[in-house]
Design an enzyme around this catalytic site. Sequence first.
Site, PDB file in Angstrom:
ATOM      1  N   ASN A  93     -21.891 -28.594 -15.976  1.00  0.00           N
ATOM      2  CA  ASN A  93     -21.962 -27.464 -15.103  1.00  0.00           C
ATOM      3  C   ASN A  93     -20.939 -26.476 -15.290  1.00  0.00           C
ATOM      4  OD1 ASN A  93     -20.684 -29.742 -14.075  1.00  0.00           O
ATOM      5  ND2 ASN A  93     -21.119 -28.886 -11.784  1.00  0.00           N
ATOM      6  N   ILE A  94     -21.171 -25.113 -15.166  1.00  0.00           N
ATOM      7  CA  ILE A  94     -20.223 -24.190 -15.231  1.00  0.00           C
ATOM      8  C   ILE A  94     -20.057 -23.327 -13.967  1.00  0.00           C
ATOM      9  CG2 ILE A  94     -19.222 -22.437 -16.442  1.00  0.00           C
ATOM     10  CD1 ILE A  94     -21.106 -23.467 -19.046  1.00  0.00           C
ATOM     11  N   GLU A  95     -19.042 -23.206 -13.118  1.00  0.00           N
ATOM     12  CA  GLU A  95     -19.110 -22.583 -12.135  1.00  0.00           C
ATOM     13  C   GLU A  95     -18.351 -21.365 -11.941  1.00  0.00           C
ATOM     14  OE1 GLU A  95     -17.886 -25.519  -9.000  1.00  0.00           O
ATOM     15  OE2 GLU A  95     -19.779 -26.597  -8.926  1.00  0.00           O
ATOM     16  N   CYS A 128     -26.058 -25.031 -13.979  1.00  0.00           N
ATOM     17  CA  CYS A 128     -26.258 -26.416 -14.007  1.00  0.00           C
ATOM     18  C   CYS A 128     -26.167 -26.954 -15.392  1.00  0.00           C
ATOM     19  CB  CYS A 128     -27.645 -26.916 -13.367  1.00  0.00           C
ATOM     20  SG  CYS A 128     -27.943 -26.559 -11.615  1.00  0.00           S
ATOM     21  N   GLU A 131     -27.974 -29.277 -16.771  1.00  0.00           N
ATOM     22  CA  GLU A 131     -29.189 -29.356 -17.778  1.00  0.00           C
ATOM     23  C   GLU A 131     -29.486 -28.098 -18.322  1.00  0.00           C
ATOM     24  OE1 GLU A 131     -28.488 -30.180 -14.731  1.00  0.00           O
ATOM     25  OE2 GLU A 131     -29.675 -31.731 -13.845  1.00  0.00           O
ATOM     26  N   CYS A 190     -33.842 -26.244 -12.387  1.00  0.00           N
ATOM     27  CA  CYS A 190     -33.749 -27.121 -13.674  1.00  0.00           C
ATOM     28  C   CYS A 190     -35.055 -27.735 -14.173  1.00  0.00           C
ATOM     29  CB  CYS A 190     -32.494 -28.225 -13.630  1.00  0.00           C
ATOM     30  SG  CYS A 190     -30.878 -27.258 -13.784  1.00  0.00           S
TER      31      CYS A 190
HETATM   32  N1  THU Z   1     -25.574 -28.949 -10.592  1.00  0.00           N
HETATM   33  C1  THU Z   1     -26.160 -29.410 -11.756  1.00  0.00           C
HETATM   34  O1  THU Z   1     -25.155 -29.353 -12.814  1.00  0.00           O
HETATM   35  N2  THU Z   1     -27.120 -30.297 -11.894  1.00  0.00           N
HETATM   36  C2  THU Z   1     -28.237 -30.418 -11.044  1.00  0.00           C
HETATM   37  O2  THU Z   1     -29.129 -30.564 -11.188  1.00  0.00           O
HETATM   38  C3  THU Z   1     -27.760 -30.109  -9.373  1.00  0.00           C
HETATM   39  C4  THU Z   1     -26.415 -29.326  -9.285  1.00  0.00           C
HETATM   40  C5  THU Z   1     -24.474 -28.750 -10.312  1.00  0.00           C
HETATM   41  C6  THU Z   1     -24.570 -27.123 -10.024  1.00  0.00           C
HETATM   42  C7  THU Z   1     -22.935 -27.217  -9.026  1.00  0.00           C
HETATM   43  O3  THU Z   1     -22.153 -26.766 -10.279  1.00  0.00           O
HETATM   44  C8  THU Z   1     -22.575 -28.356  -8.799  1.00  0.00           C
HETATM   45  O4  THU Z   1     -23.469 -29.193  -9.543  1.00  0.00           O
HETATM   46  C9  THU Z   1     -22.696 -28.318  -7.199  1.00  0.00           C
HETATM   47  O5  THU Z   1     -24.228 -28.046  -6.836  1.00  0.00           O
END
Ligand code: THU
Length: 146
Positions: free
Chosen positions: A51-53, A62, A64, A103
Amino acid sequence: MAGDMELTGEKIRDLAAAAIEARRKSYSPYSHYQVGAALLAEDGQIITGCNIENAAYGPSNCAERTAFFKAVSEGIREFLAIAIVGSPEGETLTQYAYPCGVCRQVMMEFCEPERFQIIVAKSEEDYRVMTLAELLPEGFGPENLA
Ligand code: THU
């Protein structure tokens, strides 16, 4: 060629290990929730993602979808399975991390729902496996537009 690759216990462990490693790259300074994914292509390649915020929150991606978009952008479009690991920051995986709805919909675009396997793992030995059809029943996909 579809159907050539089998999802053995060994393959699941490989995928879980790759997802655990990918999670280490998570860029999640806002949620502190770290996710890693490892996508198995029909040809045996494993494509990882984290995941990359973003400071603006909305552009966050996300793990995935990172894996799917990496793969598709490299011309890979046929997939067998994905392993996902996610937990709050730290080494210990405290929960099974199921994919978010967005996703699941992206998976629906490229995968056969009855065949594509989703593995949520806490470790290489502790995991659950289910199909996309189980996680997204009656999903809307490309077939609906045909
Ligand atoms: N996140 C994912 O990477 N995959 C998911 O299926 C659920 C949420 C990440 C998004 C965000 O960076 C962090 O988790 C919190 O929601």
